[in-house]
Structures are given as structure tokens and as C-alpha cells.
Design an enzyme around this catalytic site. Structure first.
Site, PDB file in Angstrom:
ATOM      1  N   ASP A  93      -7.313   1.515  -0.332  1.00  0.00           N
ATOM      2  CA  ASP A  93      -7.674   0.363  -1.357  1.00  0.00           C
ATOM      3  C   ASP A  93      -8.408  -0.872  -0.559  1.00  0.00           C
ATOM      4  O   ASP A  93      -8.265  -1.783  -1.132  1.00  0.00           O
ATOM      5  CB  ASP A  93      -6.442   0.001  -2.029  1.00  0.00           C
ATOM      6  CG  ASP A  93      -5.274  -0.456  -1.051  1.00  0.00           C
ATOM      7  OD1 ASP A  93      -5.510  -0.701  -0.041  1.00  0.00           O
ATOM      8  OD2 ASP A  93      -4.159  -0.355  -1.495  1.00  0.00           O
ATOM      9  N   GLU A 115      -5.127   9.103  -0.215  1.00  0.00           N
ATOM     10  CA  GLU A 115      -4.150   8.316  -0.960  1.00  0.00           C
ATOM     11  C   GLU A 115      -4.589   7.673  -2.231  1.00  0.00           C
ATOM     12  O   GLU A 115      -4.549   6.622  -2.574  1.00  0.00           O
ATOM     13  CB  GLU A 115      -4.118   7.036   0.164  1.00  0.00           C
ATOM     14  CG  GLU A 115      -2.407   6.206   0.017  1.00  0.00           C
ATOM     15  CD  GLU A 115      -2.229   5.402   1.250  1.00  0.00           C
ATOM     16  OE1 GLU A 115      -2.004   5.529   2.112  1.00  0.00           O
ATOM     17  OE2 GLU A 115      -2.519   3.961   0.670  1.00  0.00           O
ATOM     18  N   GLU A 129      -6.497  -4.959  -3.882  1.00  0.00           N
ATOM     19  CA  GLU A 129      -6.569  -3.707  -3.754  1.00  0.00           C
ATOM     20  C   GLU A 129      -6.292  -2.974  -4.911  1.00  0.00           C
ATOM     21  O   GLU A 129      -6.513  -1.906  -5.037  1.00  0.00           O
ATOM     22  CB  GLU A 129      -5.201  -3.641  -2.635  1.00  0.00           C
ATOM     23  CG  GLU A 129      -5.467  -3.982  -1.222  1.00  0.00           C
ATOM     24  CD  GLU A 129      -5.369  -5.675  -1.007  1.00  0.00           C
ATOM     25  OE1 GLU A 129      -4.951  -6.278  -1.763  1.00  0.00           O
ATOM     26  OE2 GLU A 129      -5.601  -6.116   0.135  1.00  0.00           O
ATOM     27  N   HIS A 203       0.815 -10.553   5.507  1.00  0.00           N
ATOM     28  CA  HIS A 203      -0.692 -10.812   5.515  1.00  0.00           C
ATOM     29  C   HIS A 203      -1.319 -10.990   4.288  1.00  0.00           C
ATOM     30  O   HIS A 203      -2.539 -11.314   4.216  1.00  0.00           O
ATOM     31  CB  HIS A 203      -1.189  -9.727   6.615  1.00  0.00           C
ATOM     32  CG  HIS A 203      -1.755  -8.379   6.074  1.00  0.00           C
ATOM     33  ND1 HIS A 203      -0.524  -7.324   6.045  1.00  0.00           N
ATOM     34  CD2 HIS A 203      -2.548  -7.986   5.184  1.00  0.00           C
ATOM     35  CE1 HIS A 203      -0.921  -6.276   5.241  1.00  0.00           C
ATOM     36  NE2 HIS A 203      -2.049  -6.725   4.867  1.00  0.00           N
ATOM     37  N   ARG A 205      -3.662 -11.251   1.157  1.00  0.00           N
ATOM     38  CA  ARG A 205      -4.245 -12.237   0.641  1.00  0.00           C
ATOM     39  C   ARG A 205      -3.355 -13.172  -0.549  1.00  0.00           C
ATOM     40  O   ARG A 205      -3.341 -14.477  -0.657  1.00  0.00           O
ATOM     41  CB  ARG A 205      -5.730 -11.895  -0.177  1.00  0.00           C
ATOM     42  CG  ARG A 205      -6.746 -12.079   0.774  1.00  0.00           C
ATOM     43  CD  ARG A 205      -7.873 -11.270   0.492  1.00  0.00           C
ATOM     44  NE  ARG A 205      -9.209 -11.658   1.112  1.00  0.00           N
ATOM     45  CZ  ARG A 205      -9.413 -11.004   2.185  1.00  0.00           C
ATOM     46  NH1 ARG A 205      -8.887 -10.200   2.804  1.00  0.00           N
ATOM     47  NH2 ARG A 205     -10.529 -11.322   3.048  1.00  0.00           N
ATOM     48  N   HIS A 236      -0.762 -10.605  12.265  1.00  0.00           N
ATOM     49  CA  HIS A 236      -1.880 -10.348  11.989  1.00  0.00           C
ATOM     50  C   HIS A 236      -3.110 -11.217  12.511  1.00  0.00           C
ATOM     51  O   HIS A 236      -2.779 -12.539  12.562  1.00  0.00           O
ATOM     52  CB  HIS A 236      -2.308 -10.352  10.242  1.00  0.00           C
ATOM     53  CG  HIS A 236      -3.383  -9.658   9.862  1.00  0.00           C
ATOM     54  ND1 HIS A 236      -4.254 -10.245   9.953  1.00  0.00           N
ATOM     55  CD2 HIS A 236      -3.339  -8.284   9.182  1.00  0.00           C
ATOM     56  CE1 HIS A 236      -5.609  -9.357   9.404  1.00  0.00           C
ATOM     57  NE2 HIS A 236      -4.925  -8.250   8.916  1.00  0.00           N
TER      58      HIS A 236
END
Ligand code: UD1
Ligand code: UDP
Length: 374
Positions: A93, A115, A129, A203, A205, A236
Site C-alpha cells: 500500500d 497482500e 496507505e 513512523h 505520516r 526510521h
């Protein structure tokens, strides 16, 4: 042709590429990296010893969703024209996933989604995503759903049932090859062997800014409260995440901020930890296989199978809620035991073989799979 560009896509595509390399009489794998990630992607390629055929090197320090999308779509044109694949496979995604799917559509190349079918049904959570995977499923011709639930999500959206295959998640294929009882890492030299390790990653967004600050301060304050816990946080490489992690945790000796671990190290550190705190998608899939409780630093998840199995608990990013849930796992052994004994719902480690079998069925049943002139 496999097209991918970030760490988690590489980890979960690698078992498929390696399996294709064992079946060169049936498949001619073409490995294409967008390079949406750099160091974190290279780490995975090195570990699995996969040489890409192409790398677009799109990563920039302050990349935006639009800059990644436009770079991938325009650079993939040349690569698809040159190699004219029969099928393109994308994973998951990310923005690489979505952009490569658009390219496959523009070139009328059949698209397979590894997936497929994960959903929160909330457009902005996770962002971007949820829509990346929904748009990818809309453009796909064959679906590799990891679980029954992800299959039923696809059926609900009227995608052709004959083209949906339940395969398990390739994350579990990778995990089978990495965990080692004799594992050692330098960071463990700095940790008292009687202390309990909490492994942290964060991590996303939508968590950057205030939510991340609240979560980090809650974790910091729990470390100060419990003298026998240590946090290992492979941070990250996103500059936004790096800055916040150092702002909150610098100077706290029992919080270890380290570079991103390679996947073998990360799986072994997971296995060595007492529990895990994360907003990662992939980590939610791996932890149940390792019997590790996970506090998920999000309000919803596209992986409810792990919540139903009892391994994952959604705790969001509220300061008090995170602290209460950490206290519970640290102080209440029956709750801890219950969460660590759940069954892994994501398959048996044979997902890559099932994906290739399904791909063979698909290719053999489709007339004129590749609608371009050879
Ligand atoms: C991306 C995916 C996210 C996935 C995550 C996995 C999108 C929109 N987001 O988010 O779904 O969960 O990868 O980790 O596709 N950087 C480096 N080196 C690296 C990787 C990243 O320096 O190897 C830095 C760069 O400054 C880059 C920034 O991190 O601009 C952000 O990378 P980006 O891929 O845009 O977002 P992620 O948060 O990694
Ligand atoms: N991972 C890793 N090193 C780390 C942290 C995570 O190799 O330092 C692995 C982890 O085992 C999992 C994947 O990266 O397979 C998850 O990727 P990430 O959290 O970056 O993305 P998401 O799954 O949230 O998209």
C-alpha cells in the site's frame, strides 16, 4: 516483473523473487526498484542477496506523495517498454505500489497485488496507505489475499472471486529463515541481562507531530518509572521521525536510539524482546509468530486478525492510555501470558509458493495475457 521501493515491500517481495529464481523454467523474474527508500531498501536487498535489474533511485530528502508518484510513473514507462513483462506484481500500500499499478494499467499489463484486500475503510487512516491499496485493488487483475478476511473484503467490493487467492502473508516466509537462538547484537552489550526489553518502532505520516510526541513522552515516563525496562528503538531514517525521537529520548540512558536494523537483526531483536510497541503494519504480522505482545500505536488497524487472536492491542496515541497499557503488560503476568500465547493468523510460511501456483493458473487461463505486441 516485480516493482517495489520501500523496506517492507522488499521484505515481503523477496520470498517471491527467490522462489521464482528456483523455477527459471517457468518464470523470468525482472526485479525493478523505484528506490523510494535508499539505505533501508538496500539493507533488504543485501540480506536476501537479490540483484535488481533496474533501480529508478527516486528518493529525495523531502519527498512528497506527488513527487514520488510522478517520478515512478514517468520512469517506469521506459522500463516497461524495454522489458514488456507478461505480468507486473506489486505489494501492499505504499506510493510506489499505487504508482506502479497506474503504470501497469497505462501499459495494459495484467497486475497482481500481493497482500491484497487489507482495509480499515477509513480514507485517511492510515494515510495515504488505505487509498493506495484500494486504488491498487481496483486496477488489479489477480489478488493474493493473505487471510480469509482480506479475501472477504475484496468480495465485498465485487472483485472477481475466481481471481482472488488466499495465500498467507509472505512476511511469515521470511521470518522462517531469520530467527536464531544464538543471536547477538552490540546494543545488547549495553543492556543489563535482567532487564526487560521493549522494542519500539514508529513512523506513520498520520502520527508525525503531536501524536508521536505524546506516545514518546508516555514511553519515556514509563522507562523512568520502571527501573528494570529498556527500550530499543531503531529509528526510521525520515528526518521528521529522527528529530522527534532525539528531542524526547536523548539523555535517557535506558532508551537506545539506534540505526534501522536489517531484517535479520529486527526479527531477532523482536524475538529477544519482552513486548513490542509499534505503528508499523509489517511488525503487527510478524509478532504473533514470535509470541510477542504488541501495543499498536494507532487507533485502527487493517490487520484485525492479530487483535482477534489476542496478540495485538490497539492503544492509539493518548498519553494516559499508553501508560496504562504498558503498566498492565509490565505488572500483570496473566495479561502478559494471554497476549503472548496467541496463534499466528498469517499463514504457514508457504505464501510465496502459493502465489506462484496461482500466477501459473492465472497465466495459463488468460488468453493473450499481455495485450501488447511482443
Ligand atoms: C513509506 C510508505 C509507508 C511505509 C513506510 C515503510 C508511502 C507514502 N509511505 O513511508 O506506507 O509504511 O515507507 O517504512 O509510500 N529516508 C531515508 N532513507 C531511506 C528511507 C527513507 O533517508 O532508506 C528518508 C528520506 O528523507 C525520505 C523520508 O525518509 O524522504 C520519508 O520516506 P517516504 O518513503 O516518503 O516515507 P516513509 O515514512 O518511509
Ligand atoms: N524492520 C526492519 N528493521 C527495522 C524495523 C523494521 O527490518 O529497524 C522490518 C520489520 O521486520 C517488518 C518491516 O520492516 O518486516 C516493517 O516495515 P515498516 O515498519 O518500515 O513499514 P510498514 O510495515 O509499516 O509499512
Amino acid at each position: 516483473m516485480t516493482v517495489f521501493g520501500t523496506r517492507p515491500e522488499a521484505i515481503k517481495m523477496a520470498p517471491i523473487i527467490l522462489k521464482m529464481q528456483e523455477q527459471l523454467d517457468e518464470f523470468k523474474p525482472i526485479t525493478v526498484l523505484t528506490g523510494q527508500h535508499k539505505e533501508m531498501l538496500d539493507q533488504v536487498m543485501d540480506i536476501f542477496n537479490i540483484q535488481p535489474d533496474y533501480n529508478m533511485h527516486v528518493m529525495k530528502e523531502k519527498q512528497t506523495l506527488s513527487s514520488i508518484t510522478t517520478a515512478v510513473i514517468s520512469k517506469l514507462d521506459y522500463i516497461i517498454n524495454e522489458s514488456n513483462p507478461d505480468v507486473i506484481l506489486v505489494h501492499g500500500d505504499t506510493t510506489t505500489t499505487f504508482a506502479a499499478s497506474v503504470s501497469a494499467f497505462y501499459h495494459k499489463i495484467p497486475l497482481g497485488h500481493v497482500e491484497a484486500g487489507l482495509r480499515t475503510w477509513d480514507k485517511y487512516s492510515p494515510y495515504p496507505e488505505e487509498m493506495n491499496r484500494q486504488m491498487t485493488d481496483t486496477l488489479s487483475d489477480i489478488y493474493f489475499a493473505p487471510t480469509k478476511l482480506s479475501r472477504s473484503n475484496l468480495v465485498k467490493q465485487n472483485f472477481d472471486e475466481k481471481r482472488i487467492f488466499i495465500t498467507g502473508n509472505t512476511a511469515i516466509d521470511a521470518l522462517k529463515q531469520t530467527v536464531d537462538d544464538d543471536y547477538h547484537h552490540d546494543v545488547l552489550d549495553d543492556i543489563d541481562s535482567n532487564h526487560r526489553i521493549i522494542l519500539l518502532t514508529m513512523h506513520r505520516r498520520e502520527n508525525q507531530g503531536e501524536p508521536m510526541y505524546r506516545a514518546f513522552t508516555a514511553i519515556r515516563d514509563e522507562v523512568l518509572k520502571h527501573p528494570d525496562i529498556e527500550v530499543v528503538y531503531p529509528v526510521h531514517l525520515s528526518p521528521v521521525v529522527q528529530k522527534m525521537a532525539h528531542r524526547v529520548f536523548d539523555g535517557i540512558s535506558r532508551v537506545h536510539l539506534i540505526d534501522p536494523l536489517d531484517v535479520v537483526d529486527f526479527h531477532n531483536m523482536s524475538a529477544r524482546s519482552y513486548f513490542i510497541m509499534t505503528d508499523s503494519g509489517g511488525v503487527q504480522e510478524e509478532a504473533p509468530s514470535l509470541g510477542k505482545p504488541v501495543l499498536v500505536l494507532r487507533n485502527d488497524t487493517e490487520r484485525p486478525e492479530g487483535v482477534d487472536a489476542g496478540t495485538l492491542k490497539l492503544v492509539g496515541t493518548d498519553y494516559d492510555n499508553i501508560r496504562n497499557n504498558m503498566d498492565e503488560l509490565l505488572d500483570n503476568s496473566s495479561i502478559y501470558k494471554k497476549m503472548s500465547q496467541a496463534q499466528n493468523p498469517y499463514g504457514d510460511g508457504q505464501a510465496a509458493s502459493r502465489i506462484l501456483n496461482a500466477l501459473n493458473i492465472f497465466i495459463n487461463n488468460e488468453s493473450g495475457v499481455n495485450q501488447n505486441e511482443k
